[in-house]
Design an enzyme around this catalytic site. Structure first.
Site, PDB file in Angstrom:
ATOM      1  N   HIS A 351     113.198  99.413 -51.613  1.00 50.74           N
ATOM      2  CA  HIS A 351     112.161 100.384 -51.296  1.00 50.74           C
ATOM      3  C   HIS A 351     110.851  99.955 -51.937  1.00 50.74           C
ATOM      4  O   HIS A 351     110.819  99.589 -53.119  1.00 50.74           O
ATOM      5  CB  HIS A 351     112.558 101.774 -51.811  1.00 50.74           C
ATOM      6  N   SER A 352     109.773  99.949 -51.162  1.00 50.96           N
ATOM      7  CA  SER A 352     108.439  99.663 -51.673  1.00 50.96           C
ATOM      8  C   SER A 352     108.397  98.284 -52.335  1.00 50.96           C
ATOM      9  O   SER A 352     108.767  97.285 -51.716  1.00 50.96           O
ATOM     10  CB  SER A 352     108.018 100.778 -52.647  1.00 50.96           C
ATOM     11  N   LEU A 353     108.000  98.212 -53.598  1.00 52.98           N
ATOM     12  CA  LEU A 353     107.912  96.933 -54.298  1.00 52.98           C
ATOM     13  C   LEU A 353     109.278  96.264 -54.415  1.00 52.98           C
ATOM     14  O   LEU A 353     109.371  95.030 -54.448  1.00 52.98           O
ATOM     15  CB  LEU A 353     107.306  97.141 -55.689  1.00 52.98           C
ATOM     16  N   SER A 355     111.474  95.953 -52.148  1.00 53.98           N
ATOM     17  CA  SER A 355     111.710  95.115 -50.966  1.00 53.98           C
ATOM     18  C   SER A 355     110.991  93.777 -51.097  1.00 53.98           C
ATOM     19  O   SER A 355     111.510  92.744 -50.657  1.00 53.98           O
ATOM     20  CB  SER A 355     111.244  95.854 -49.711  1.00 53.98           C
ATOM     21  N   PHE A 488     112.532  99.367 -46.873  1.00 59.62           N
ATOM     22  CA  PHE A 488     112.060 100.719 -46.612  1.00 59.62           C
ATOM     23  C   PHE A 488     110.633 100.871 -47.158  1.00 59.62           C
ATOM     24  O   PHE A 488     110.405 100.651 -48.347  1.00 59.62           O
ATOM     25  CB  PHE A 488     112.961 101.765 -47.281  1.00 59.62           C
TER      26      PHE A 488
END
Length: 695
Positions: A351-353, A355, A488
């Site tokens: 998720h976010s960073l 990924s 995500f």
């Protein structure tokens, strides 16, 4: 006055004197059924959950409670018997009555075998009595039922009074001490608590339990900061929600496969790197230089947003990637030890960073050769290849005379890039050659991904020879090959662009992972697309994720319907005006040629209408089926970008729901369903009903 001893049963005369007048709304004493005798209460196991200093007793699933009761009945209390619960993620030490997390760090919680419960006026849920006092209550209840003698009164260890009026009315009075010179007696004043016997009488939500069979394992890496959603919950709590949603989606969309016992469930395990990063002492250094004003905002920035800058620093980037890779390898090894019969695949999600961290790790994995005779042989071949690469580097730097020194130290390419000036000096390399090697190491790291893995397209690589698609670090290797990579709310596209990567080579694929899905909310301010970097010359929309109930949301259908209707009305109106204007300006013709004239007018009107209305007939919002577009091999030739459908309330104002859009994935049924569908598709299992909008 003499106080009754703890747990003793008072006489009828004492009860009448000590007993308070019954409330006006109290139901009459129920007559016990003479045909019904005493039946032992069925216990249920609970564990205590402490949230913000408040205790909450949560029931185990029926499956786990039965397992704990069986271990308790077979004498598990005497020894330190360990019972796995919650799908194997927690162990219960029966003798110590403790529940411990297996895969992550968490405070030990108390476990209790519960039979009697109470609830006060301000309590939301029933609270279990201690096991010892519950046994005393059960003994008093058994005597009352057997002898048909009620109005029994007991005193709890906290000098609280419990009165058994009848099987349906049992109350608990809190102590209000009335002190005088002679004695201090508890009296029954205030509103009593309700007492219930057996878990079936307290309306507790008891889950059935999770399937024992695990088909697939997914590691989930969080983004910036310790909190992962708008309620400031940890990655463990958010992944718990994601797992619970997956269980409900399996029951709703894979019911046939479950009934045929083709599938079990997917296990999701959280990966935490934030605590390791902030335990390096960097927080102390930041605290010294942080201004004292707006303290809470500055603390929030230091704890969350600065994680992005930490990852762009080669020093702390190394700490982050080492933590993520080692934690995933540790979890994988521990999972296999606890599940020796597991034969499924492993996927990863970020998720976010998180990924971006996973993407950088995956681009630096080494793809194993297809013909591997043995582990020892592959290790020898890999070592030989690494030695040959070092020889080629030294020849390129005109330092061939030092090949024997590096070969003696068993130095391969990876070890070379880890060398420092001190290491080279200890090997006896003179100053001049040392400087050449160190310069090559520093410049070679920047081009490692572009040149070795072909991430950049040849056109982009030719235009910028110093492109650096990721931070300079030594990326560790994973012990497994991920099946699919799910991102995500991912900023991967933005970071690649900032690093100078203008285009991704269509022939590029992750070395050890063949699946890649970029999932985002339309209002997510952190999310960026990937497909336009592969196909920059074509404009096309991302794939719209179908609603988990099998259709588009009503407001989106209404919006598309209104758009389609307005286009039709506009086209018809323009066409009618053109025909009318042409008939008005045209000279009158003989009646004999009227039929042919009408035909010509319609043909001309149609010919004029087509070029004007063609762009408006197929707007992006009206297209039902997107055109087939070749988006390269990054996801095996399949689409990469998937956009969620916004909720009706979110469509009113995009800015109000921007933050919620970035944190919505943990409880998104549509996101979970796509993850399950793609995972089980690799096993040849599809949902009961095909969902529209899929690949």
């Amino acid at each position: 006055l003499r106080r009754s001893p703890r747990g003793s049963i008072m006489s009828a005369a004492e009860q009448q004197q000590a007993q308070p007048p019954p409330p006006a709304a109290a139901p009459p004493a129920a007559e016990p059924d003479p045909g019904s005798g005493y039946a032992a209460v069925a216990p249920h196991w609970f564990h205590c959950k402490v949230t913000a200093g408040r205790e909450r007793w949560v029931p185990f699933s029926s499956q786990d409670s039965q397992r704990l009761e069986e271990a308790h009945g077979s004498g598990g209390d005497k020894g330190d018997v360990v019972v796995p619960t919650s799908g194997g993620r927690y162990d219960v030490h029966l003798g110590r009555r403790q529940r411990m997390a297996v895969y992550w760090e968490e405070e030990v919680s108390e476990v209790r075998r519960c039979t009697w419960f109470y609830k006060g006026e301000k309590d939301n849920k029933y609270i279990p009595y201690s096991e010892t006092f519950s046994e005393e209550l059960e003994e008093a209840y058994m005597i009352a039922v057997t002898l048909d003698e009620w109005k029994k009164k007991l005193e709890s260890p906290n000098r609280e009074i419990i009165i058994l009026h009848n099987p349906k009315l049992m109350v608990h009075y809190q102590p209000v001490a009335v002190s005088d010179d002679w004695v201090s007696t508890p009296t029954e004043q205030g509103r009593p608590r309700t007492v219930k016997r057996g878990v079936e009488n307290i309306a507790a939500e008891i889950p059935n339990g999770e399937p024992l069979q695990i088909d697939h394992l997914v590691f989930v890496v969080h983004g910036i900061g310790p909190a992962c959603d708008i309620r400031f919950r940890s990655i463990v709590q958010c992944v718990n929600d994601f797992r619970n949603v997956s269980l409900s989606m399996l029951q709703a969309h894979f019911k046939k496969a479950q009934e045929q016992q083709q599938i079990g469930r997917v296990e999701f395990l959280p990966v935490n790197w934030h605590s390791s990063l902030h335990s390096t002492g960097v927080d102390v250094d930041l605290e010294r230089i942080t201004l004292p004003s707006i303290n809470r905002l500055r603390h929030f920035i230091n704890d969350t947003i600065l994680d992005v800058f930490f990852y762009n620093s080669s020093t702390y980037c190394q700490t982050i990637v080492d933590t993520v890779a080692s934690e995933m390898n540790r979890l994988h090894q521990l999972f296999l030890q606890r599940n020796p019969l597991f034969s499924g695949g492993v996927s990863i999600a970020g998720h976010s960073l998180g990924s971006l961290i996973l993407f950088d790790l995956l681009t630096n994995q080494k793809a194993a050769t297809e013909d591997e005779p043995s582990e020892e042989g592959s290790r020898t071949a890999s070592s030989n290849r690494g030695t040959e690469e070092v020889e080629e580097i030294l020849k390129k730097l005109e330092l061939s005379e030092y090949c024997d020194v590096f070969e003696k130290e068993k130095m391969d390419r990876q070890a070379l890039f880890l060398c420092t000036e001190k290491n080279l000096k200890e090997m006896g390399i003179p100053l001049g050659p040392r400087m050449k090697i160190l310069h090559y190491i520093s410049s070679g790291r920047e081009m490692q991904v572009c040149l070795l893995h072909g991430l950049c397209s040849p056109r982009a690589r030719g235009s910028q020879t110093r492109t650096s698609p990721q931070v300079s670090a030594n990326y560790p290797q994973l012990n497994y090959k991920p099946t699919i990579f799910f991102a995500f709310g991912s900023p991967i596209g933005m970071f690649l662009t900032v690093r100078g990567v203008k285009r991704i080579n269509p022939n590029y694929s992750l070395p050890t992972c063949k699946g890649f899905f970029n999932i985002f909310h339309p209002f997510d301010p952190v999310a960026y697309r990937i497909e336009p970097m592969i196909v920059p010359d074509v404009e096309f929309e991302p794939m719209l994720l179908p609603h988990h109930k099998g259709r588009k949301r009503m407001h989106l259908e209404l919006k598309e319907g209104l758009t389609r209707m307005s286009v039709d009305l506009k086209n018809n109106l323009l066409g009618s005006l053109r025909v009318a204007w042409q008939s008005f300006t045209r000279a009158p013709l003989p009646a004999v040629e009227a039929a042919s004239t009408d035909t010509e007018v319609e043909a001309e009107a149609g010919a004029e209408k087509l070029p004007d209305t063609k762009p408006e007939e197929t707007p992006a919002a009206v297209k039902e089926e997107p055109p087939l577009i070749n988006v390269g091999r990054l996801n095996g030739g399949n689409r990469i970008d998937y956009v969620l459908q916004e909720k009706p309330i979110e469509s009113f104002n995009e800015y109000l729901f921007a933050l919620q859009g970035h944190l919505c994935y943990w409880e998104s049924e549509d996101t979970v369903l796509l993850v399950l569908k793609e995972i089980y598709q690799t096993q040849g299992i599809t949902p009961d009903q095909p969902l529209p909008g899929g690949q």
